[in-house]
Design an enzyme around this catalytic site. Structure first.
Site, PDB file in Angstrom:
ATOM      1  N   GLU A  21       1.206  -1.047   0.006  1.00 29.99           N
ATOM      2  CA  GLU A  21      -0.187  -0.339  -0.442  1.00 29.99           C
ATOM      3  C   GLU A  21       0.886   1.688  -0.850  1.00 29.99           C
ATOM      4  OE1 GLU A  21      -0.495   2.521   3.294  1.00 29.99           O
ATOM      5  OE2 GLU A  21       0.782   0.481   4.488  1.00 29.99           O
ATOM      6  N   GLN A 111       0.711   4.305  18.049  1.00 28.58           N
ATOM      7  CA  GLN A 111       0.696   2.696  17.167  1.00 28.58           C
ATOM      8  C   GLN A 111       1.988   2.643  17.235  1.00 28.58           C
ATOM      9  OE1 GLN A 111      -0.269   2.176  13.589  1.00 28.58           O
ATOM     10  NE2 GLN A 111      -1.989   1.994  13.607  1.00 28.58           N
ATOM     11  N   TYR A 295     -10.208  -2.852   9.467  1.00 30.35           N
ATOM     12  CA  TYR A 295      -9.265  -2.053  10.691  1.00 30.35           C
ATOM     13  C   TYR A 295      -8.736  -2.908  12.241  1.00 30.35           C
ATOM     14  CZ  TYR A 295     -11.766   1.192   7.831  1.00 30.35           C
ATOM     15  OH  TYR A 295     -12.572   2.181   6.903  1.00 30.35           O
ATOM     16  N   LEU A 296      -9.460  -3.516  12.428  1.00 30.68           N
ATOM     17  CA  LEU A 296      -9.170  -3.831  14.060  1.00 30.68           C
ATOM     18  C   LEU A 296      -8.220  -5.197  13.145  1.00 30.68           C
ATOM     19  CD1 LEU A 296      -8.506  -4.192  16.767  1.00 30.68           C
ATOM     20  CD2 LEU A 296     -10.910  -5.741  17.029  1.00 30.68           C
ATOM     21  N   GLN A 299      -4.160  -3.794  12.649  1.00 31.11           N
ATOM     22  CA  GLN A 299      -3.773  -3.373  14.576  1.00 31.11           C
ATOM     23  C   GLN A 299      -3.267  -4.681  15.232  1.00 31.11           C
ATOM     24  OE1 GLN A 299      -3.690  -0.288  15.119  1.00 31.11           O
ATOM     25  NE2 GLN A 299      -4.106   0.354  13.377  1.00 31.11           N
ATOM     26  N   HIS A 325      -3.091  -3.139   2.980  1.00 27.76           N
ATOM     27  CA  HIS A 325      -2.534  -2.839   4.505  1.00 27.76           C
ATOM     28  C   HIS A 325      -2.196  -3.844   5.049  1.00 27.76           C
ATOM     29  CE1 HIS A 325      -3.654   1.719   4.416  1.00 27.76           C
ATOM     30  NE2 HIS A 325      -2.987   2.277   5.207  1.00 27.76           N
TER      31      HIS A 325
END
Length: 356
Positions: A21, A111, A295-296, A299, A325
């Protein structure tokens, strides 16, 4: 700065920032893993696929924060720089303050340093200032409600406190993170199902914005979802903390909590904010076999990789989408840690992480 033969012998990692990305996530993951593994990092083509390549204000803050917690040697950097060399000396727990002028995302700075501080030999506190609720970045409530419980499940602690909202473009937000490493090291786990939905809460913030904006958001979200309009809550906020508008929905399941949000913007109607949030919700709910949202998943991958590396035990989780991502993060992790990682295609993608 030129790497010495000694540093190169420690296992120099060279990262192409244009891979996958091609954004800032590659930089943040590489910095965190460089600090954790104590391996020097050389990175080029930083954020090559963005409209403004190179380091911007919040990325500079991430690099400087990683340098601070590790006493790293660092090549000269500045706005627009597309390459850096970074050589950590030693990871240090401590009490840190990381400010970003303006509305750069303070959560992205967290992060960067959080994975490393979770591996330190003592607890740390991190005071952050800047943007707490930014477009294209995890917001404070997402980290607090969706991410922190997964940290706790691994045996570590992440206690977050929001002291002041910071919206784009004004910024000025403040948050505190108290980080406690796991006494027995991070423990990996399997998360393959979200379980039954236990509770839904909908909240809005209107800082220096008419409260009618939130009322219209609530009306539209209730119309689209059938949720009880009377249970939706306007959170208290100082009018000095804006201008800014936030709409968010927290869904607590048996095994995971997810949070979806939208930010108001000039020229965007309240109804449009609610419709976009509802679409994100529906995209997740269309994949009932997915434990976490896209999204999670991004992470969680780094946390699980560190836990597997530290414990020698495998882990897996399912997600609603295997994004670019996620693939990019996986590629960076593979350059630092001796792990076997794969994504299985099923009714929902399943990410598996195991020691080599």
């Amino acid at each position: 700065m030129q790497f010495s033969t000694h540093l190169i012998e420690k296992g120099l990692v060279e990262i192409d920032g244009s891979q996958g990305e091609g954004g800032g996530q590659i930089l943040r993951t590489a910095l965190a893993l460089s600090v954790i593994t104590q391996r020097p990092l050389a990175m080029h083509s930083i954020r090559a696929k963005r409209s403004k390549p190179g380091l911007m204000r919040q990325h500079l803050a991430c690099v400087q924060a990683a340098q601070t917690i590790s006493d790293a040697q660092l090549s000269p950097i500045g706005a627009g720089v597309t390459a850096l060399q970074f050589a950590p000396a030693a990871l240090k727990a401590g009490d840190y303050r990381f400010p970003i002028s303006g509305a750069g995302s303070a959560m992205l700075v967290l992060q960067t340093v959080l994975p490393a501080l979770l591996m330190a030999d003592a607890a740390s506190t991190v005071q952050l200032s800047g943007g707490t609720h930014n477009p294209l970045a995890p917001n404070f409530h997402f980290i607090d409600r969706a991410y922190a419980p997964l940290v706790a499940r691994m045996g570590a602690g992440l206690d977050l406190r929001l002291r002041r909202y910071g919206f784009y473009p004004a910024g000025g937000g403040e948050a505190l993170a108290c980080i406690s490493p796991a006494a027995q090291g991070l423990q990996p786990f399997d998360l393959l199902a979200r379980g039954m939905l236990q509770h839904v809460s909908v909240e809005a913030v209107c800082a220096a914005v008419p409260r009618g904006v939130a009322m219209r958001e609530f009306d539209e979200l209730a119309r689209l979802t059938g949720w009880d309009r009377r249970a939706m809550e306007l959170l208290p906020v100082s009018q000095e903390e804006g201008p800014g508008n936030l709409l968010q929905a927290t869904l607590r399941y048996d095994h995971v909590t997810e949070l979806f949000w939208g930010l108001g913007a000039h020229g965007v109607s309240s109804e449009a904010v609610a419709r976009k949030l509802c679409q994100d919700l529906r995209d997740y709910q269309k994949k009932p076999d997915a434990a976490v949202c896209a999204y999670l998943a991004d992470q969680l991958l780094l946390l699980q990789a560190l836990a597997v590396w530290q414990s020698g035990q495998p882990a897996s989780f399912s997600c609603s989408e295997a994004t670019e991502h996620l693939h990019s993060n996986m590629a960076v992790i593979a350059q630092f840690l001796p792990l076997r990682m794969s994504i299985e295609t099923a009714s929902a993608p399943v990410v598996r992480v195991a020691p080599l």
